[in-house]
Design an enzyme around this catalytic site. Structure first.
Site, PDB file in Angstrom:
ATOM      1  N   SER A 142       0.821  -1.228  -0.273  1.00  0.00           N
ATOM      2  CA  SER A 142      -0.032  -0.123  -0.392  1.00  0.00           C
ATOM      3  C   SER A 142       0.913   1.307   0.059  1.00  0.00           C
ATOM      4  CB  SER A 142      -0.653   0.032   1.533  1.00  0.00           C
ATOM      5  OG  SER A 142      -1.543   0.851   1.423  1.00  0.00           O
ATOM      6  N   TYR A 156      -2.170  -0.253  10.264  1.00  0.00           N
ATOM      7  CA  TYR A 156      -2.126  -0.875   8.984  1.00  0.00           C
ATOM      8  C   TYR A 156      -0.790  -0.866   8.000  1.00  0.00           C
ATOM      9  CZ  TYR A 156      -3.702  -1.040   3.901  1.00  0.00           C
ATOM     10  OH  TYR A 156      -3.694  -1.266   2.425  1.00  0.00           O
TER      11      TYR A 156
END
Length: 257
Positions: A142, A156
């Protein structure tokens, strides 16, 4: 399509929705036989399976719990048994726990690490036992590994940052064997769980050079390239595809006063 992946065998984790489905479709359209894992929604998995089969390739849907190491290994072994080997592994499955530090639980932390980091390592370790020279491992990371513009994304972002180091380290291990490993880092992408409209989406678009969400097909195109012979000299790379989201600070500094 050019069928550049004809006779290749791939496993995509988390392939029953979103980016994972886009990757399954693209690899199949390029001629690869494709297995994919799913954890729930068997009806959706069946649809993805049938779509791949209509492209004339072998396909398999494997129910697996990515938080369980034994289940991850079993999905790799089943892929090898059903497809006759494995040439491409796409570690796509991921979970997202969004909360401030005082609201996050240890269970949130453990599950994030188990699925987003440990499962990637476990699947890779299991797959390379069967991979020959020319194999490709692609992790879906990501852009948040490098830029976190909202509160609550700490664990995350941490888990996706771990994939950066893993790709660099494993590139050294696997390079002598002719196996590449790379990390694709998407920015905001349109999926059923991440709609491109609404207050949150508008906030993100303001931070992007291209003021729109990306598509699963654009991410799948990058994955297909990295799985192809054309990308044989790329390994240990963290490749960002985020519409200029990570370029925000430089863009901002050049705005006229």
């Amino acid at each position: 399509m050019s069928h550049t992946l004809k006779n290749k065998r791939a496993l995509v984790t988390g392939g029953s929705r979103g980016i994972g489905t886009g990757i399954v479709n693209r690899l199949a359209s390029e001629g690869a036989d494709v297995a994919f894992t799913y954890s729930s929604s068997p009806d959706r998995a069946k649809e993805v399976l049938q779509a791949a089969q209509t492209l004339g390739v072998r396909a398999s849907a494997i129910k697996a719990d990515s938080a369980n190491a034994s289940s991850v290994v079993a999905s790799v072994e089943r892929t090898v048994a059903e497809l006759g080997g494995i040439d491409i592994l796409v570690n796509n499955v991921s979970v997202l726990a969004i909360a401030r530090i005082d609201e996050l639980t240890l269970a949130d932390f453990d599950r994030t690490i188990d699925v987003n980091v440990r499962a990637v390592f476990v699947a890779t370790q299991a797959a390379v036992k069967h991979m020959k020279e020319g194999g490709h491992i692609i992790n879906i990371g990501s852009t948040n590994a490098e830029r976190m513009p909202f509160t609550g994304g700490s664990i995350y972002a941490m888990s996706k940052s771990a994939l950066q180091g893993l790709a660099k380290g494993l590139a050294r291990d696997l390079g002598p064997r002719g196996i590449t490993i790379n990390n694709v880092q998407p920015g905001p992408i349109t999926t059923d769980m991440n709609p491109p409209e609404g207050e949150f989406a508008q906030m993100l678009k303001k931070l992007m050079a291209l003021p729109r969400y990306g598509t699963v097909e654009e991410i799948a195109g990058m994955v297909a390239y990295l799985a192809s012979p054309e990308a044989a000299f790329i390994t240990g790379a963290n490749l960002t595809i985020d519409g200029g989201f990570s370029a925000y600070s430089s863009l901002r500094s050049k705005q006229p006063q």
